[in-house]
Design a protein around this motif. Structure first.
Motif, mmCIF file in Angstrom:
data_model
loop_
_atom_site.group_PDB
_atom_site.id
_atom_site.type_symbol
_atom_site.label_atom_id
_atom_site.label_comp_id
_atom_site.label_asym_id
_atom_site.label_seq_id
_atom_site.Cartn_x
_atom_site.Cartn_y
_atom_site.Cartn_z
ATOM 1 N N ASP A 30 -40.215 -10.838 -0.930
ATOM 2 C CA ASP A 30 -41.654 -11.049 -1.075
ATOM 3 C C ASP A 30 -42.394 -11.077 0.263
ATOM 4 O O ASP A 30 -43.606 -11.215 0.304
ATOM 5 N N GLY A 31 -41.675 -10.953 1.375
ATOM 6 C CA GLY A 31 -42.299 -10.972 2.696
ATOM 7 C C GLY A 31 -42.579 -12.370 3.217
ATOM 8 O O GLY A 31 -43.077 -12.521 4.324
ATOM 9 N N SER A 32 -42.260 -13.408 2.438
ATOM 10 C CA SER A 32 -42.514 -14.789 2.849
ATOM 11 C C SER A 32 -41.258 -15.635 2.911
ATOM 12 O O SER A 32 -41.087 -16.430 3.825
ATOM 13 N N ASN A 33 -40.396 -15.506 1.921
ATOM 14 C CA ASN A 33 -39.170 -16.301 1.837
ATOM 15 C C ASN A 33 -38.002 -15.467 2.354
ATOM 16 O O ASN A 33 -37.691 -14.422 1.771
ATOM 17 N N TRP A 34 -37.358 -15.933 3.426
ATOM 18 C CA TRP A 34 -36.333 -15.158 4.115
ATOM 19 C C TRP A 34 -34.954 -15.790 3.933
ATOM 20 O O TRP A 34 -34.822 -17.006 3.940
ATOM 21 N N THR A 35 -33.936 -14.931 3.796
ATOM 22 C CA THR A 35 -32.546 -15.353 3.665
ATOM 23 C C THR A 35 -31.724 -14.659 4.740
ATOM 24 O O THR A 35 -31.877 -13.450 4.956
ATOM 25 N N VAL A 36 -30.844 -15.406 5.416
ATOM 26 C CA VAL A 36 -29.947 -14.812 6.400
ATOM 27 C C VAL A 36 -28.836 -14.102 5.643
ATOM 28 O O VAL A 36 -28.140 -14.703 4.828
ATOM 29 N N ILE A 37 -28.680 -12.797 5.886
ATOM 30 C CA ILE A 37 -27.629 -12.038 5.209
ATOM 31 C C ILE A 37 -26.458 -11.723 6.135
ATOM 32 O O ILE A 37 -25.395 -11.343 5.669
ATOM 33 N N SER A 38 -26.661 -11.894 7.446
ATOM 34 C CA SER A 38 -25.580 -11.638 8.391
ATOM 35 C C SER A 38 -25.931 -12.271 9.739
ATOM 36 O O SER A 38 -27.105 -12.362 10.097
ATOM 37 N N VAL A 39 -24.896 -12.708 10.452
ATOM 38 C CA VAL A 39 -25.059 -13.204 11.818
ATOM 39 C C VAL A 39 -24.159 -12.365 12.710
ATOM 40 O O VAL A 39 -22.966 -12.214 12.435
ATOM 41 N N VAL A 40 -24.743 -11.806 13.761
ATOM 42 C CA VAL A 40 -24.010 -10.967 14.703
ATOM 43 C C VAL A 40 -24.075 -11.638 16.068
ATOM 44 O O VAL A 40 -25.170 -11.961 16.547
ATOM 45 N N ASP A 156 -45.572 -5.870 -6.655
ATOM 46 C CA ASP A 156 -46.024 -6.561 -7.854
ATOM 47 C C ASP A 156 -45.082 -7.719 -8.155
ATOM 48 O O ASP A 156 -44.096 -7.930 -7.448
ATOM 49 N N ALA A 157 -45.393 -8.472 -9.196
ATOM 50 C CA ALA A 157 -44.650 -9.680 -9.528
ATOM 51 C C ALA A 157 -43.226 -9.391 -10.014
ATOM 52 O O ALA A 157 -42.404 -10.297 -10.077
ATOM 53 N N LYS A 158 -42.919 -8.129 -10.329
ATOM 54 C CA LYS A 158 -41.598 -7.785 -10.867
ATOM 55 C C LYS A 158 -40.673 -7.154 -9.830
ATOM 56 O O LYS A 158 -39.624 -6.632 -10.164
ATOM 57 N N GLY A 159 -41.055 -7.169 -8.567
ATOM 58 C CA GLY A 159 -40.195 -6.640 -7.512
ATOM 59 C C GLY A 159 -40.450 -5.198 -7.136
ATOM 60 O O GLY A 159 -39.803 -4.665 -6.242
ATOM 61 N N TRP A 160 -41.405 -4.517 -7.789
ATOM 62 C CA TRP A 160 -41.749 -3.139 -7.433
ATOM 63 C C TRP A 160 -42.456 -3.139 -6.091
ATOM 64 O O TRP A 160 -43.191 -4.064 -5.754
ATOM 65 N N MET A 161 -42.234 -2.083 -5.299
ATOM 66 C CA MET A 161 -42.883 -2.003 -4.001
ATOM 67 C C MET A 161 -43.088 -0.558 -3.604
ATOM 68 O O MET A 161 -42.263 0.308 -3.902
ATOM 69 N N ALA A 162 -44.199 -0.306 -2.927
ATOM 70 C CA ALA A 162 -44.487 0.989 -2.316
ATOM 71 C C ALA A 162 -45.099 0.708 -0.965
ATOM 72 O O ALA A 162 -45.776 -0.305 -0.773
ATOM 73 N N SER A 163 -44.870 1.591 -0.002
ATOM 74 C CA SER A 163 -45.470 1.411 1.323
ATOM 75 C C SER A 163 -45.748 2.771 1.953
ATOM 76 O O SER A 163 -45.159 3.779 1.558
ATOM 77 N N ALA A 164 -46.669 2.752 2.909
ATOM 78 C CA ALA A 164 -46.996 3.992 3.619
ATOM 79 C C ALA A 164 -47.584 3.657 4.976
ATOM 80 O O ALA A 164 -48.236 2.613 5.148
#
Length: 168
Positions: A30-40, A156-164
């Motif tokens: 969502d661009g606000s809540n972040w999760t660490v997926i890897s530490v290098v 949108d609220a269902k996880g759809w996303m588009a960007s340009a």
């Protein structure tokens, strides 16, 4: 950040490192809540270039945001710019600019709680708007920004996303 099927490959490099402990690769839907997926682990102190790579396997969401948090040995940290990956299969919006106006054409598809964010080229969110039950064309008029390249992301609220990328 590049997509290859459901695998997202994140690569970055440093030209030199001073007091560098590690890099946290973080993901958000969502661009606000972040999760660490890897530490290098970083090189610590190095005067030579170093290349880094992390693969986010089997990412099944229609889009995600990624950033890197670089952490020093003394606890100081900084963030990279935010990178976005979106599924081309689920992208139905046409995003374009004319003068200082941004247009998002959703066509006849109704999207609930459409969230539009305009980012500067360094990843700073400059404008955020939310629209309930959006359909057709949404226009953001007369944006008060300098001439340059910007990123527009639509979710949108269902996880759809588009960007340009756009030029304003």
């Amino acid at each position: 950040a590049t997509a290859n099927g459901s695998d997202i490959t994140l690569t970055w490099s440093t030209s030199q490192e001073f007091n560098n402990n590690n890099f946290e690769v973080q993901r958000s839907f969502d661009g606000s809540n972040w999760t660490v997926i890897s530490v290098v682990m970083g090189a610590g102190n190095a005067n030579t270039a170093a290349n880094y790579k992390v693969v986010d396997h089997n990412m099944t969401a229609t889009g995600a945001y990624y950033r890197i948090r670089q952490v020093d040995h003394d606890g100081n940290y900084s963030f990279s710019v935010v990178k976005t990956i979106s599924s081309q299969l689920n992208t139905t919006a046409k995003i374009y600019a004319a003068d200082k106006n941004v247009h998002v054409d959703l066509g006849n598809t109704v999207k609930s709680n459409v969230h539009i964010t305009v980012y500067s080229s360094n990843g700073q969110a400059l404008l955020q708007q939310t629209y309930a039950n959006a359909t057709g064309k949404i226009s953001l008029s007369n944006l008060n920004v300098n001439t340059g390249i910007y990123i527009v992301q639509v979710t949108d609220a269902k996880g759809w996303m588009a960007s340009a990328k756009i030029l304003l």
